[in-house]
Design a protein around this motif. Structure first.
Motif, PDB file in Angstrom:
ATOM      1  N   ARG A 239       1.363   8.449  -6.715  1.00  0.00           N
ATOM      2  CA  ARG A 239       1.371   9.521  -5.684  1.00  0.00           C
ATOM      3  C   ARG A 239       2.769  10.230  -6.035  1.00  0.00           C
ATOM      4  O   ARG A 239       3.730   9.818  -6.065  1.00  0.00           O
ATOM      5  CB  ARG A 239       2.170   8.597  -4.347  1.00  0.00           C
ATOM      6  CG  ARG A 239       0.885   7.884  -3.444  1.00  0.00           C
ATOM      7  CD  ARG A 239       1.159   7.442  -2.222  1.00  0.00           C
ATOM      8  NE  ARG A 239       0.116   6.570  -1.650  1.00  0.00           N
ATOM      9  CZ  ARG A 239       0.161   5.356  -1.699  1.00  0.00           C
ATOM     10  NH1 ARG A 239       0.977   4.514  -2.235  1.00  0.00           N
ATOM     11  NH2 ARG A 239      -0.703   4.503  -0.887  1.00  0.00           N
TER      12      ARG A 239
ATOM     13  N   LEU B 285      -2.460  -2.265  -1.348  1.00  0.00           N
ATOM     14  CA  LEU B 285      -2.681  -0.876  -2.229  1.00  0.00           C
ATOM     15  C   LEU B 285      -4.211  -0.794  -2.173  1.00  0.00           C
ATOM     16  O   LEU B 285      -4.599   0.343  -2.011  1.00  0.00           O
ATOM     17  CB  LEU B 285      -2.066  -0.961  -3.378  1.00  0.00           C
ATOM     18  CG  LEU B 285      -2.212   0.479  -4.417  1.00  0.00           C
ATOM     19  CD1 LEU B 285      -1.743   1.515  -3.558  1.00  0.00           C
ATOM     20  CD2 LEU B 285      -1.503   0.062  -5.755  1.00  0.00           C
TER      21      LEU B 285
ATOM     22  N   GLY C 114       0.813  -1.202  -0.173  1.00  0.00           N
ATOM     23  CA  GLY C 114      -0.072  -0.037   0.078  1.00  0.00           C
ATOM     24  C   GLY C 114       0.935   1.179  -0.020  1.00  0.00           C
ATOM     25  O   GLY C 114       0.257   2.354  -0.383  1.00  0.00           O
ATOM     26  N   ASP C 115       2.147   1.170   0.232  1.00  0.00           N
ATOM     27  CA  ASP C 115       3.046   2.317   0.178  1.00  0.00           C
ATOM     28  C   ASP C 115       3.830   2.625  -0.847  1.00  0.00           C
ATOM     29  O   ASP C 115       4.800   3.550  -0.810  1.00  0.00           O
ATOM     30  CB  ASP C 115       3.602   2.394   1.565  1.00  0.00           C
ATOM     31  CG  ASP C 115       4.810   1.124   1.743  1.00  0.00           C
ATOM     32  OD1 ASP C 115       4.664   0.139   0.880  1.00  0.00           O
ATOM     33  OD2 ASP C 115       5.505   0.869   2.467  1.00  0.00           O
TER      34      ASP C 115
ATOM     35  N   GLU D 293      -0.199  -3.815   4.535  1.00  0.00           N
ATOM     36  CA  GLU D 293      -1.670  -3.271   3.987  1.00  0.00           C
ATOM     37  C   GLU D 293      -1.625  -3.026   2.596  1.00  0.00           C
ATOM     38  O   GLU D 293      -0.745  -2.591   2.099  1.00  0.00           O
ATOM     39  CB  GLU D 293      -2.235  -1.838   4.595  1.00  0.00           C
ATOM     40  CG  GLU D 293      -3.370  -1.248   4.248  1.00  0.00           C
ATOM     41  CD  GLU D 293      -3.611  -0.090   4.761  1.00  0.00           C
ATOM     42  OE1 GLU D 293      -4.334   0.676   4.094  1.00  0.00           O
ATOM     43  OE2 GLU D 293      -2.804   0.385   5.646  1.00  0.00           O
TER      44      GLU D 293
ATOM     45  N   SER E 237      -5.693   1.176   0.344  1.00  0.00           N
ATOM     46  CA  SER E 237      -5.317   2.729   0.386  1.00  0.00           C
ATOM     47  C   SER E 237      -6.054   3.826   0.176  1.00  0.00           C
ATOM     48  O   SER E 237      -6.789   3.692  -0.928  1.00  0.00           O
ATOM     49  CB  SER E 237      -3.883   2.835  -0.489  1.00  0.00           C
ATOM     50  OG  SER E 237      -3.577   4.170  -0.496  1.00  0.00           O
TER      51      SER E 237
ATOM     52  N   TYR F 224      -5.557   5.798  -3.259  1.00  0.00           N
ATOM     53  CA  TYR F 224      -5.720   4.751  -4.502  1.00  0.00           C
ATOM     54  C   TYR F 224      -7.325   4.923  -4.631  1.00  0.00           C
ATOM     55  O   TYR F 224      -7.870   4.908  -5.959  1.00  0.00           O
ATOM     56  CB  TYR F 224      -5.368   3.461  -4.056  1.00  0.00           C
ATOM     57  CG  TYR F 224      -5.685   2.344  -5.452  1.00  0.00           C
ATOM     58  CD1 TYR F 224      -5.068   2.492  -6.409  1.00  0.00           C
ATOM     59  CD2 TYR F 224      -6.919   1.641  -5.057  1.00  0.00           C
ATOM     60  CE1 TYR F 224      -5.456   1.635  -7.454  1.00  0.00           C
ATOM     61  CE2 TYR F 224      -7.237   0.884  -6.394  1.00  0.00           C
ATOM     62  CZ  TYR F 224      -6.576   0.702  -7.189  1.00  0.00           C
ATOM     63  OH  TYR F 224      -6.839  -0.182  -8.374  1.00  0.00           O
TER      64      TYR F 224
END
Length: 648
Positions: free
Chosen positions: A565, A537, A343-344, A535, A540, A543
């Motif tokens: 991002r 994506l 997720g990051d 976690e 997110s 997203y």
């Protein structure tokens, strides 16, 4: 390249701020404006950039977060330096016309256009048109400045008439750096024009004044019509703030014609030759709309590729191949990020591509680009892989390629602290038979002297090493690989770094039913480990915001969807510019800049032209950079792309 498609948003934004900063002017309401569009440009136009209203563009830019960022006092030194560099990059415009974009500041009273035309094969002409409504004083001042500039270069002034309009002509003598040239200017009512081709100016004036003329206009070129029609169909009744268009092959040929003879020889005709011989002229036109502060979007761009079928087959002996089929992108429905996608990450792209069709139609392209036109080179490579007793003895198509699925996922990120080697990239391709591909990959790499085998999280990783690379096990590799000079250069004249592959440290494995190809082993290992604990994506928030914006645009069926991002995607570039190390970058973007730079020579690194020392800490910048999305659709006559950036 597809994995970087979301970067169009920032590229378009930078062009916008530079153009807006150069040409902002006040436009009184109710003014009668001249035509500054495709209706007066010739059909020989190969590339054009059109601004509908310079002042409105400036206002829209100022209202965006990027505009606010560039107007922040802490960014002023960098912004001024960026404008200076942009002006220098357009130095040929000043050489050919006697002015640059910075000279136009305060002159436009409405729209403007700058076009590159091809009057005859092997020739090129530049045309600049500006609406100067209520800015005649500024226009007259500009003309005096240009006249003084061209006279100082030895230009001989004369006059010619078209109707009641006088064209001021300057004949410039030849020098060691450039051939003799002719430049002309006119001010007809509210229309200011300039060109290095007198016939082009006469055509424009004849159309502007309603006089008879024998040539067609850009508005009648089928590819231009189709590209703009497709974009306008999506935009509805909205008038675009900016438009652009290129005819790919014609544009490349025209650009080459503007280069000095020495640069033409150095750059070589290889790209143009490949396009022409392999049938890529089927991509007859590319262009689109760019809008700022359009509803919820900070920036919104629409791009159409007009490539009608049937496609041209490859030259003999590859008549059964159709090179354009390497661009077979079937529309798909499942773009849900896989559970293993963290997720990051900085950027995520997923698209559908028929790898089998690409493989089956790639041989002719390979022979021309790698084999320098010699036929059979591609087949020799495949035969060598299969039959050479010292090789892997693998049938590449039967043992690997035929099992490749159509969905491809690309994720990008970076490693801290930011260095020229920080960017990380992973490509994942769905597989029809993961076990068969794993066996094929092992067969391909197990005896390769520059590949190391590792086991991580129940996966077998195959890492390709570089010369002198120190591995995690403390080994220092000695790799004796052949080097090849780029076409047009002798072996002694090219820089060894340019011969490196795109992913010199690539690591390959089969995981989660996919073939994974990573730029660095550490990144692949991190993704494998995070898949069990991170976690994803899909959960997110940013997203989800981008997906909601896509739905608002009505994008449904597509072959590509991308999320980024921007504050994370562009952080490595920003930090390297700030450190003065962008020329050393091993990112895709950095290598592209180095490859395009004419200054890169053997044993040297490209000099960074932009002074990044004055840039503030990235934490100041990131609050202006919102999430972005790109969505692409395959259509009967080409492809259509929509992209946007949202407010932070």
């Amino acid at each position: 390249m597809i994995a970087r498609i979301s970067r169009q948003t920032i590229v378009f934004s930078l062009v916008t701020v530079l153009v807006a900063g150069f040409v902002q002017a006040q436009v009184p309401s109710g003014s009668t404006r001249p035509i500054v569009d495709e209706r007066i440009l010739p059909a020989t136009t190969k590339g054009v950039f059109l601004v509908t209203d310079a002042i409105e563009l400036g206002k829209r830019w100022d209202a965006t977060q990027l505009g606010q960022l560039m107007s922040d006092p802490v960014m002023k030194p960098f912004g001024e330096d960026l404008k200076r560099q942009f002006s220098e990059r357009l130095s040929r415009l000043r050489e050919r016309l006697g002015l640059g974009l910075d000279d136009l500041k305060g002159v436009p009273g409405g729209g403007l256009s700058i076009a590159l035309t091809q009057p005859n094969p092997g020739e090129a002409a530049i045309g600049l048109l500006v609406d100067v409504t209520d800015h005649h004083a500024e226009a007259e001042k500009l003309l005096k400045k240009v006249a003084a500039n061209l006279t100082s270069r030895g230009g001989q002034m004369s006059q010619q008439k078209v109707g009641k309009t006088t064209i001021i002509v300057f004949d410039l003598p030849a020098t060691d750096e450039r051939p003799a040239a002719r430049v002309g200017y006119f001010l007809s009512g509210n229309l200011l024009g300039a060109s290095d081709n007198l016939d082009l100016m006469k055509e424009v004036l004849q159309r502007q004044m309603g006089l008879p003329h024998d040539t067609g206009t850009l508005a009648e070129v089928p590819a231009f019509v189709e590209v703009m029609r497709r974009c306008q169909a999506d935009a509805g009744g909205i008038v675009p703030q900016m438009r652009w268009y290129v005819e790919p092959l014609g544009y490349i040929e025209a650009v080459r014609a503007t280069l000095p003879e020495a640069e033409r020889r150095r750059n070589g005709p290889s790209l143009l030759d490949v396009f022409e011989k392999q049938g890529f002229e089927s991509i007859r036109g590319i262009g689109g709309h760019i809008d700022l502060k359009a509803g919820p979007f900070e920036l919104l761009h629409r791009t159409a590729f007009f490539a009608p079928k049937p496609y041209k087959p490859a030259p003999a002996p590859y008549e059964k191949m159709v090179p354009m089929k390497i661009f077979t992108f079937p529309n798909g429905t499942d773009f849900t990020p896989q559970a293993w996608v963290p997720g990051d990450i900085a950027a995520y792209t997923s698209f559908y591509w028929d790898a089998n069709a690409a493989f089956a139609n790639f041989g002719s392209i390979f022979d021309q680009m790698v084999g320098e036109g010699e036929t059979g080179v591609w087949e020799d490579v495949l035969d060598s892989l299969h039959e050479d007793p010292k090789g892997p003895q693998i049938g590449l198509e039967k043992e690997i390629v035929k099992y490749l699925g159509q969905r491809v996922t690309v994720i990008t990120d970076y490693q801290l602290p930011i260095t020229p080697k920080s960017e990380r990239l992973l490509i994942a391709i769905d597989l029809g038979d993961a076990k068969a591909v794993a066996a094929g990959i092992q067969k391909l790499f197990q005896d390769d002297p520059v590949v190391r085998r590792h086991e991580v999280a129940d996966c077998v990783l195959w890492e390709t090493l570089e010369e002198g690379q120190v591995t995690a096990e403390g080994e220092k590799t000695v790799v004796d690989l052949p080097q090849f000079a780029p076409e047009g250069q002798e072996e002694d004249d090219f820089e060894e770094e340019e011969a490196k592959p795109l992913l010199p440290n690539r690591t390959v494995t089969v995981a989660h039913g996919q073939l994974w190809i990573a730029s660095h082993r550490d990144f692949l290992e991190t993704i494998l480990k995070k898949a069990k604990e991170n976690e994803p994506l899909i959960d997110s928030m940013d997203y989800r915001v981008v997906q909601a914006a896509r739905e608002e645009l009505g994008v449904d069926a597509s072959f590509l969807r991308s999320f980024s991002r921007t504050e994370e995607e562009f952080r490595p570039i920003y930090e390297l510019i700030r450190q003065g190390k962008m020329p050393e970058s091993e990112t895709f973007f950095g290598r592209m800049l180095n490859a395009l730079s004419p200054e890169t020579k053997k044993g040297q690194t490209r000099t960074q032209k932009i002074d990044g020392k004055s840039l503030p800490d990235f934490q100041v910048v990131r609050r202006y950079l919102g999430p972005a999305g790109v969505f692409a659709l395959s259509e009967e006559n080409g492809w259509y792309v929509t992209g946007f950036m949202l407010k932070k």
